[in-house]
Scaffold this motif. Structure first.
Motif, mmCIF file in Angstrom:
data_model
loop_
_atom_site.group_PDB
_atom_site.id
_atom_site.type_symbol
_atom_site.label_atom_id
_atom_site.label_comp_id
_atom_site.label_asym_id
_atom_site.label_seq_id
_atom_site.Cartn_x
_atom_site.Cartn_y
_atom_site.Cartn_z
ATOM 1 N N GLY A 30 13.835 57.114 22.451
ATOM 2 C CA GLY A 30 12.784 57.928 22.946
ATOM 3 C C GLY A 30 11.863 57.466 23.977
ATOM 4 N N GLU A 31 11.357 56.334 23.659
ATOM 5 C CA GLU A 31 10.591 55.672 24.523
ATOM 6 C C GLU A 31 11.175 55.286 25.994
ATOM 7 O OE1 GLU A 31 8.854 52.228 22.383
ATOM 8 O OE2 GLU A 31 7.523 53.856 21.058
ATOM 9 N N LEU A 32 12.330 54.882 25.899
ATOM 10 C CA LEU A 32 13.240 54.558 27.027
ATOM 11 C C LEU A 32 13.843 55.991 27.781
ATOM 12 C CD1 LEU A 32 15.278 51.835 25.624
ATOM 13 C CD2 LEU A 32 13.855 51.527 27.539
ATOM 14 N N LYS A 33 13.533 57.122 27.324
ATOM 15 C CA LYS A 33 13.885 58.547 27.785
ATOM 16 C C LYS A 33 15.570 58.380 28.188
ATOM 17 C CE LYS A 33 9.315 59.619 29.088
ATOM 18 N NZ LYS A 33 8.359 60.307 30.249
ATOM 19 N N TYR A 34 16.442 57.872 27.296
ATOM 20 C CA TYR A 34 17.521 57.650 27.396
ATOM 21 C C TYR A 34 18.101 58.956 27.204
ATOM 22 C CZ TYR A 34 22.266 55.435 27.404
ATOM 23 O OH TYR A 34 23.377 54.934 27.827
ATOM 24 N N LEU A 44 13.313 63.264 20.798
ATOM 25 C CA LEU A 44 13.709 64.295 21.706
ATOM 26 C C LEU A 44 12.698 64.904 22.704
ATOM 27 C CD1 LEU A 44 15.804 66.189 18.749
ATOM 28 C CD2 LEU A 44 16.574 64.599 20.882
ATOM 29 N N ALA A 45 11.381 64.969 22.452
ATOM 30 C CA ALA A 45 10.379 65.531 23.266
ATOM 31 C C ALA A 45 10.259 64.375 24.365
ATOM 32 C CB ALA A 45 9.065 65.447 22.298
ATOM 33 N N ASN A 46 10.314 63.465 24.243
ATOM 34 C CA ASN A 46 10.392 62.263 25.420
ATOM 35 C C ASN A 46 11.572 62.423 26.356
ATOM 36 O OD1 ASN A 46 7.749 61.475 24.730
ATOM 37 N ND2 ASN A 46 8.617 59.751 23.548
ATOM 38 N N ILE A 47 12.841 62.674 25.624
ATOM 39 C CA ILE A 47 13.977 62.594 26.573
ATOM 40 C C ILE A 47 14.010 63.670 27.361
ATOM 41 C CG2 ILE A 47 16.385 62.618 26.381
ATOM 42 C CD1 ILE A 47 16.209 60.939 23.843
ATOM 43 N N ALA A 48 13.509 64.882 26.651
ATOM 44 C CA ALA A 48 13.263 66.435 27.426
ATOM 45 C C ALA A 48 14.601 66.771 27.964
ATOM 46 C CB ALA A 48 12.272 66.337 28.642
ATOM 47 N N ASP A 49 15.550 66.719 27.122
ATOM 48 C CA ASP A 49 16.886 67.573 27.488
ATOM 49 C C ASP A 49 16.722 68.912 27.017
ATOM 50 O OD1 ASP A 49 19.464 68.366 27.636
ATOM 51 O OD2 ASP A 49 20.447 66.800 26.367
ATOM 52 N N PRO A 50 16.861 69.855 28.082
ATOM 53 C CA PRO A 50 16.616 71.155 28.044
ATOM 54 C C PRO A 50 17.629 71.704 26.723
ATOM 55 C CG PRO A 50 17.202 70.835 30.333
ATOM 56 C CD PRO A 50 17.327 69.667 29.511
ATOM 57 N N GLN A 51 18.830 71.017 26.493
ATOM 58 C CA GLN A 51 19.744 71.313 25.439
ATOM 59 C C GLN A 51 18.906 71.207 24.071
ATOM 60 O OE1 GLN A 51 22.525 72.770 25.730
ATOM 61 N NE2 GLN A 51 22.046 72.820 27.986
ATOM 62 N N SER A 52 17.655 70.415 23.984
ATOM 63 C CA SER A 52 17.068 70.337 22.498
ATOM 64 C C SER A 52 16.041 71.281 22.349
ATOM 65 C CB SER A 52 16.118 68.960 22.877
ATOM 66 O OG SER A 52 17.114 67.959 22.830
ATOM 67 N N TYR A 53 15.944 72.320 23.120
ATOM 68 C CA TYR A 53 14.787 73.516 22.992
ATOM 69 C C TYR A 53 14.943 74.105 21.809
ATOM 70 C CZ TYR A 53 12.129 77.580 24.233
ATOM 71 O OH TYR A 53 11.270 78.543 24.202
ATOM 72 N N GLN A 54 16.027 74.665 21.447
ATOM 73 C CA GLN A 54 16.267 75.698 20.215
ATOM 74 C C GLN A 54 15.759 74.726 18.924
ATOM 75 O OE1 GLN A 54 16.707 78.827 20.937
ATOM 76 N NE2 GLN A 54 15.585 79.048 18.875
ATOM 77 N N MET A 55 16.275 73.417 18.877
ATOM 78 C CA MET A 55 15.880 72.545 17.887
ATOM 79 C C MET A 55 14.534 72.323 17.522
ATOM 80 S SD MET A 55 17.439 68.846 16.760
ATOM 81 C CE MET A 55 18.851 69.502 16.205
ATOM 82 N N LEU A 56 13.690 71.896 18.867
ATOM 83 C CA LEU A 56 12.321 71.650 18.639
ATOM 84 C C LEU A 56 11.571 72.913 18.395
ATOM 85 C CD1 LEU A 56 12.295 68.760 21.352
ATOM 86 C CD2 LEU A 56 12.086 68.493 18.940
ATOM 87 N N TYR A 57 11.856 73.871 19.063
ATOM 88 C CA TYR A 57 11.131 74.986 18.867
ATOM 89 C C TYR A 57 11.387 75.548 17.387
ATOM 90 C CZ TYR A 57 10.108 80.016 18.642
ATOM 91 O OH TYR A 57 9.552 81.508 18.301
ATOM 92 N N ASN A 58 12.596 75.530 16.688
ATOM 93 C CA ASN A 58 12.741 76.022 15.331
ATOM 94 C C ASN A 58 12.062 75.175 14.325
ATOM 95 O OD1 ASN A 58 14.471 77.936 16.334
ATOM 96 N ND2 ASN A 58 16.199 76.884 15.793
ATOM 97 N N ALA A 59 11.804 73.911 14.787
ATOM 98 C CA ALA A 59 11.152 72.913 13.908
ATOM 99 C C ALA A 59 9.739 73.044 13.994
ATOM 100 C CB ALA A 59 11.362 71.518 14.328
ATOM 101 N N ALA A 60 9.021 73.565 14.802
ATOM 102 C CA ALA A 60 7.835 73.823 15.094
ATOM 103 C C ALA A 60 7.694 75.125 14.593
ATOM 104 C CB ALA A 60 7.292 73.873 16.442
ATOM 105 N N LYS A 61 8.414 76.253 14.381
ATOM 106 C CA LYS A 61 8.307 77.294 14.132
ATOM 107 C C LYS A 61 8.291 77.405 12.515
ATOM 108 C CE LYS A 61 10.007 82.097 14.593
ATOM 109 N NZ LYS A 61 11.064 83.147 14.863
ATOM 110 N N LYS A 62 9.260 76.393 11.938
ATOM 111 C CA LYS A 62 9.466 76.470 10.648
ATOM 112 C C LYS A 62 8.144 75.973 9.890
ATOM 113 C CE LYS A 62 12.417 73.883 7.301
ATOM 114 N NZ LYS A 62 13.458 73.357 7.219
#
Length: 276
Positions: free
Chosen positions: A27-31, A57-75
């Motif tokens: 994540g820190e490397l934003k790979y 995932l937040a640091n890498i900022a892949d648009p494909q991670s949107y739904q997973m991260l949103y769902n986790a925050a919403k949960k």
């Protein structure tokens, strides 16, 4: 990139504690190639591992991670908890925008604001508002103007601190107009912000409020004039003092600005008002 690739290859077969260290590093490397493999560990029961997954995932900022991260925050109802899911989604929004993914980033920020309009979650709303203003500037004005209608003073102050740095002369005009349609308390808060904002356009507005029937508005106008004009405000403040208005506040303001050039007229004003 060679180091990141080696870390990614080691990830699947490493023990759980090592996974935490590896995912954090990725994540820190934003790979960017790590987003999908890292996402595979989001379903773990280990909250420490979940936390580094969301952070990475937040640091890498892949648009494909949107739904997973949103769902986790919403949960977790966008509340503070051990996995930092809500905070990670906000960081993700910021990083999306920084990478130029404007549509996804804006969508994420609007989702945060929509989900956090209740009194107990306004800190999340103001966090999203700050990021929105950072990337969209003047486009944030409708959101900022609406924010100062909120009953929560801390939220209004957060919005006004954002407003201080947002927009140009057109935004300043909108804030002066807004000040005419709000309660005296909120108007005083807007005056305070405009003084800190430093736009010369507000000089006349502040001078008008120096003569307001409301002592709170006059006191904020004095403070704002000091911030905006510095020593150029001295003649106007001397006149205000000589007229016997807001004597303690005006004296204190003048003492902040005093120099030899203005010493004698100020002393004369103090003498005339010594009975107040």
């Amino acid at each position: 990139e060679t180091a990141a690739r080696a870390l990614l290859e080691a990830l699947p077969n490493s023990p759980e504690q090592s996974k935490i260290t590896i995912i954090k590093a990725l994540g820190e490397l934003k790979y960017r190639f790590a987003s999908k493999p890292v996402s595979a560990f989001a379903g773990t029961d280990n909250q420490g591992l979940q936390k580094v997954v969301y952070t990475a995932l937040a640091n890498i900022a892949d648009p494909q991670s949107y739904q997973m991260l949103y769902n986790a925050a919403k949960k977790v109802d966008f509340k503070y908890e051990p996995t930092n899911a809500a905070e990670s989604f906000l960081v993700y929004s910021d990083n999306l925008l920084q990478a130029g993914n404007l549509q996804s980033g804006q969508k994420a920020l609007k989702a945060i604001m929509k989900a956090n309009s209740s009194d107990d979650r306004l800190h999340n709303y103001s966090g999203a508002l700050a990021v929105y203003a950072k990337y969209f500037g003047y486009e944030a004005m409708p959101l900022l103007l609406k924010a100062v209608d909120n009953n929560d003073k801390a939220f209004r102050m957060a919005a006004l601190n954002i407003a201080k740095e947002t927009g140009d002369i057109a935004a300043t005009r909108e804030w002066m107009n807004k000040a005419q349609s709000v309660s005296p308390e909120v108007k005083a808060e807007i005056i305070n912000m405009l003084g800190r904002r430093g736009d010369p356009l507000v000089r006349r507005f502040l001078s008008e409020n120096l003569n307001s029937p409301s002592s709170d508005l006059r006191k904020e106008a004095i403070s704002a004039l000091v911030k905006l004009e510095g020593k150029e405000a001295v003649p106007q403040l001397i006149t205000h003092l000589v007229n016997g208005n807001d004597v303690p506040e005006t004296k204190n303001a003048l003492l902040q600005l005093l120099d030899r050039e203005h010493l004698k007229p100020v002393a004369a004003g103090l003498t005339q008002t010594s009975g107040n």
